[in-house]
Design an enzyme around this catalytic site. Structure first.
Site, PDB file in Angstrom:
ATOM      1  N   ASN A 112      -4.183 -14.592 -13.191  1.00  0.00           N
ATOM      2  CA  ASN A 112      -5.035 -13.757 -12.344  1.00  0.00           C
ATOM      3  C   ASN A 112      -5.664 -12.660 -13.189  1.00  0.00           C
ATOM      4  OD1 ASN A 112      -6.139 -12.465  -9.970  1.00  0.00           O
ATOM      5  ND2 ASN A 112      -4.462 -10.970 -10.083  1.00  0.00           N
ATOM      6  N   HIS A 114      -6.990  -8.919 -12.768  1.00  0.00           N
ATOM      7  CA  HIS A 114      -6.828  -7.825 -11.820  1.00  0.00           C
ATOM      8  C   HIS A 114      -7.516  -6.577 -12.371  1.00  0.00           C
ATOM      9  CE1 HIS A 114      -4.950  -5.368  -8.735  1.00  0.00           C
ATOM     10  NE2 HIS A 114      -4.699  -4.481  -9.681  1.00  0.00           N
ATOM     11  N   SER A 141      -6.640  -6.294 -16.283  1.00  0.00           N
ATOM     12  CA  SER A 141      -5.501  -6.997 -16.861  1.00  0.00           C
ATOM     13  C   SER A 141      -5.555  -8.466 -16.471  1.00  0.00           C
ATOM     14  CB  SER A 141      -4.178  -6.418 -16.333  1.00  0.00           C
ATOM     15  OG  SER A 141      -4.093  -5.022 -16.533  1.00  0.00           O
ATOM     16  N   ASP A 150       0.619  -8.965  -8.074  1.00  0.00           N
ATOM     17  CA  ASP A 150       0.137  -8.239  -9.262  1.00  0.00           C
ATOM     18  C   ASP A 150       1.293  -7.750 -10.132  1.00  0.00           C
ATOM     19  OD1 ASP A 150      -2.564  -8.576  -8.545  1.00  0.00           O
ATOM     20  OD2 ASP A 150      -2.484  -6.828  -7.242  1.00  0.00           O
TER      21      ASP A 150
END
Ligand code: NHR
Ligand code: GAR
Length: 215
Positions: A112, A114, A141, A150
């Protein structure tokens, strides 16, 4: 990579404009060691789907509003992903929280991006919250996705200085520009066999990372 080897295949999950998807598409057009096999959106009609279609990438919509609960949405999403048999799943502006069962199924092969310097500002509205907190530095990130929102181990970060007169949108624009370099770079590392998730840590070139790579 030799001619006979297959490129690492990627499925990208989007919910919106898809500029990070576009950065990945552009990287593949410039010889990146991965191919985008499919793009899946939980929202119909978004720009990210148009970007995929323009690049001749197959698309699917799994509209979360048509499912009674998260488990059934995630099951349909997993089925749609599996139909593309990808090596890697990339969340690029994907806005639905995923269940533990879904995350476990794709453990170690889901990334992911973020928009914060994790572990700071997990969750939503990161640019506004960074400004409100008076941060002088912000950024983005890329992390392995785990069940903790997250909270998966961070692979790499790009840092952006916060300016005196920044608004939420001006800051978001500068962070997004850095995201567009960061994400293809990290996906390229994964495709090159340089990245792994093991014992809840990031391994890069065979060594456990002590701190995220700064890009
Ligand atoms: N799922 C798990 N299990 N773990 C992660 O680390 C995840 C994840 C799903 C998405 C992206 C994340 C981000 O980068 C992400 C990481 C959506 C929300 C959220 O609150 C929060 C974080 C992220 C994505 N979504 C609301 C929900 O109820 C809906 C919000 C909306 O539709 O606008 O799912 O920021
Ligand atoms: C990006 O800033 C991404 O980091 C963020 O949304 C934007 C998507 O832009 N992701 C999240 O907030 C995930 N919850 P894009 O659709 O143009 O790539």
């Amino acid at each position: 990579m030799t001619e006979t080897q297959q490129k690492t295949s990627v499925v990208v999950l989007v919910s919106g404009s898809g500029t990070n998807l576009q950065a990945l598409i552009d990287a593949t057009a410039n010889g990146a060691p991965f191919e985008i096999r499919g793009v899946i959106s939980n929202r119909p009609g978004v720009r990210g789907l148009e970007r995929a279609t323009t690049a001749d990438i197959p698309t699917r919509v799994i509209d979360h509003t048509e499912f009674p609960d998260r488990a059934s949405f995630d099951a349909a999403l997993a089925e749609a992903i599996d139909a593309f048999t990808p090596d890697l799943i990339v969340l690029a502006g994907f806005m639905r929280i995923l269940t533990q069962a879904f995350v476990d199924r794709f453990a170690g092969r889901m990334l992911n991006i973020h928009p914060s310097l994790l572990p700071a500002f997990q969750g939503l509205h990161t640019h506004r919250r960074a400004l409100e907190a008076g941060m002088r530095e912000h950024g983005a990130s890329v992390h392995f996705v785990t069940a903790e929102l997250d909270g998966g181990p961070v692979i790499a970060q790009a840092r952006v200085a916060v300016e005196q007169n920044d608004s939420e949108s001006s800051l978001a624009v500068r962070v997004l520009q850095r995201e567009h370099e960061l994400l293809p770079k990290v996906v390229g590392w994964f495709a090159g066999g340089r990245l792994a998730l093991r014992d809840e840590r990031v391994w890069f070139d065979g060594q456990a990372l002590e701190t995220p790579i700064q890009c």
